[in-house]
Design a protein around this motif. Structure first.
Motif, PDB file in Angstrom:
ATOM      1  N   TYR A   1       0.843  -1.154   0.198  1.00  0.00           N
ATOM      2  CA  TYR A   1      -0.168  -0.199   0.013  1.00  0.00           C
ATOM      3  C   TYR A   1       0.910   1.198   0.061  1.00  0.00           C
ATOM      4  O   TYR A   1       0.745   2.195  -0.784  1.00  0.00           O
ATOM      5  N   SER A   2       1.932   1.166   0.914  1.00  0.00           N
ATOM      6  CA  SER A   2       2.829   2.585   1.051  1.00  0.00           C
ATOM      7  C   SER A   2       3.584   2.914  -0.279  1.00  0.00           C
ATOM      8  O   SER A   2       3.842   3.802  -0.776  1.00  0.00           O
ATOM      9  N   ASN A   3       3.856   1.646  -0.983  1.00  0.00           N
ATOM     10  CA  ASN A   3       4.803   1.856  -1.957  1.00  0.00           C
ATOM     11  C   ASN A   3       3.873   2.343  -3.094  1.00  0.00           C
ATOM     12  O   ASN A   3       4.306   3.012  -4.024  1.00  0.00           O
ATOM     13  N   ILE A   4       2.657   2.053  -3.336  1.00  0.00           N
ATOM     14  CA  ILE A   4       1.709   2.319  -4.521  1.00  0.00           C
ATOM     15  C   ILE A   4       1.279   3.575  -4.101  1.00  0.00           C
ATOM     16  O   ILE A   4       1.383   4.410  -5.186  1.00  0.00           O
ATOM     17  N   LEU A   5       1.190   4.086  -3.073  1.00  0.00           N
ATOM     18  CA  LEU A   5       0.839   5.483  -2.577  1.00  0.00           C
ATOM     19  C   LEU A   5       1.909   6.370  -2.982  1.00  0.00           C
ATOM     20  O   LEU A   5       1.732   7.387  -3.683  1.00  0.00           O
ATOM     21  N   ASN A   6       3.216   6.204  -2.590  1.00  0.00           N
ATOM     22  CA  ASN A   6       4.183   6.962  -3.096  1.00  0.00           C
ATOM     23  C   ASN A   6       4.461   6.992  -4.768  1.00  0.00           C
ATOM     24  O   ASN A   6       4.578   8.030  -5.230  1.00  0.00           O
ATOM     25  N   GLU A   7       4.285   5.891  -5.372  1.00  0.00           N
ATOM     26  CA  GLU A   7       4.294   6.077  -6.810  1.00  0.00           C
ATOM     27  C   GLU A   7       3.267   6.894  -7.393  1.00  0.00           C
ATOM     28  O   GLU A   7       3.471   7.522  -8.277  1.00  0.00           O
TER      29      GLU A   7
END
Length: 281
Positions: A52-58
């Protein structure tokens, strides 16, 4: 035969998340990112909740790049976008626009929304080329270091055994269902086996790159190519005969450029973030 197909970045919102409680999860300058935006992107990629956090950052990075494109007054002419749309229809839907519309409708995506996504993807690609790719070089020293540190990568005739789950554009909505089923069932129940192959002889470059980086026994994330979805498990790997630096030159150069591109991209994103207002809730 090697598959030559084009990435179809269209199905980025799946109805399975419709019941989720929505809300703003990040603000990037004057733009907001909703929880549903993140969940939809996770569904499109078929990734686990831990991402989730990685996708939000992307998604934050995406907003930053689009802002930079606006500041630079970058535009993509409509005929260029239309050509891209026709290319997608021809390669992924046998030239039938109605099939595209049916797929979008089935995934509850309006055509203008999908078209806007295509436009954004093209702008981001152009920005990345100007800011990153054209500056990435492969020096002789860096290439020799890459070659020396990764002899197995450049072996000739190296073979792998993989299992692949393949979903057509029509079947793409099953990704979440299959990802959930794999928590309790064996991968082989859903996959086709490819024993002792050279990946480049069978798969597209995108899948080959994924296979090359995967440790034995691991499963990839969902890979989107031309509207199709692929999930790959690397069952086994057999090293081949070592190649000399001259023989492996093109592959080494490609890998060094990719590594340099990542370094330049990360530095670029850091600069964009330093100049932006970003708040994550």
């Amino acid at each position: 035969m090697k598959k030559t197909i084009i990435v179809f970045a269209a199905l980025f919102a799946l109805s399975s998340y419709a019941a989720e409680v929505d809300g703003v999860v990040a603000t990037v300058n004057t733009h907001q990112i909703l929880r549903s935006d993140v969940l939809s992107e996770m569904a499109r990629l078929g990734v686990h909740a831990s991402e989730y956090s990685n996708i939000l950052n992307e998604l934050i990075n995406r907003k930053l790049i689009l802002k930079a494109a606006g500041d630079a007054k970058m535009t993509i002419q409509e005929w260029v976008i239309e050509n891209r749309v026709r290319e997608i229809i021809n390669r992924s839907f046998s030239g039938d626009r109605n099939k595209l519309m049916e797929t979008l409708s089935r995934n509850k995506i309006a055509y203008p929304e999908w078209y806007a996504r295509i436009r954004e993807d093209m702008i981001i690609s152009a920005m990345r080329w100007n800011a990153v790719e054209k500056h990435a070089t492969a020096s002789p020293a860096a290439m020799m270091k890459m070659y020396s540190n990764n002899p197995e990568r450049y072996a000739e005739g190296a073979k792998v055994s993989v299992s692949v789950i393949t979903l057509t554009p029509v079947e793409s909505s099953k990704r979440e269902e299959i990802s959930e089923a794999l928590k309790t069932k064996d991968f082989s129940e859903f996959a086709k086996a490819y024993p002792d192959i050279v990946p480049e002889d069978v798969f597209s470059p995108v899948i080959c790159e994924e296979i090359r980086e995967m440790p034995k026994g691991t499963i990839s994330h969902w890979i989107d190519i031309g509207g199709w979805s692929f999930l790959v498990k690397k069952d086994d790997e057999k090293p081949g005969k070592a190649r000399t630096f001259v023989e492996a030159y093109d592959d080494v150069e490609m890998d060094v450029r990719a590594e340099e591109s990542k370094r330049i991209y990360d530095a670029w994103i850091q600069r964009l973030r330093a100049e932006a207002y970003i708040k994550v809730y």
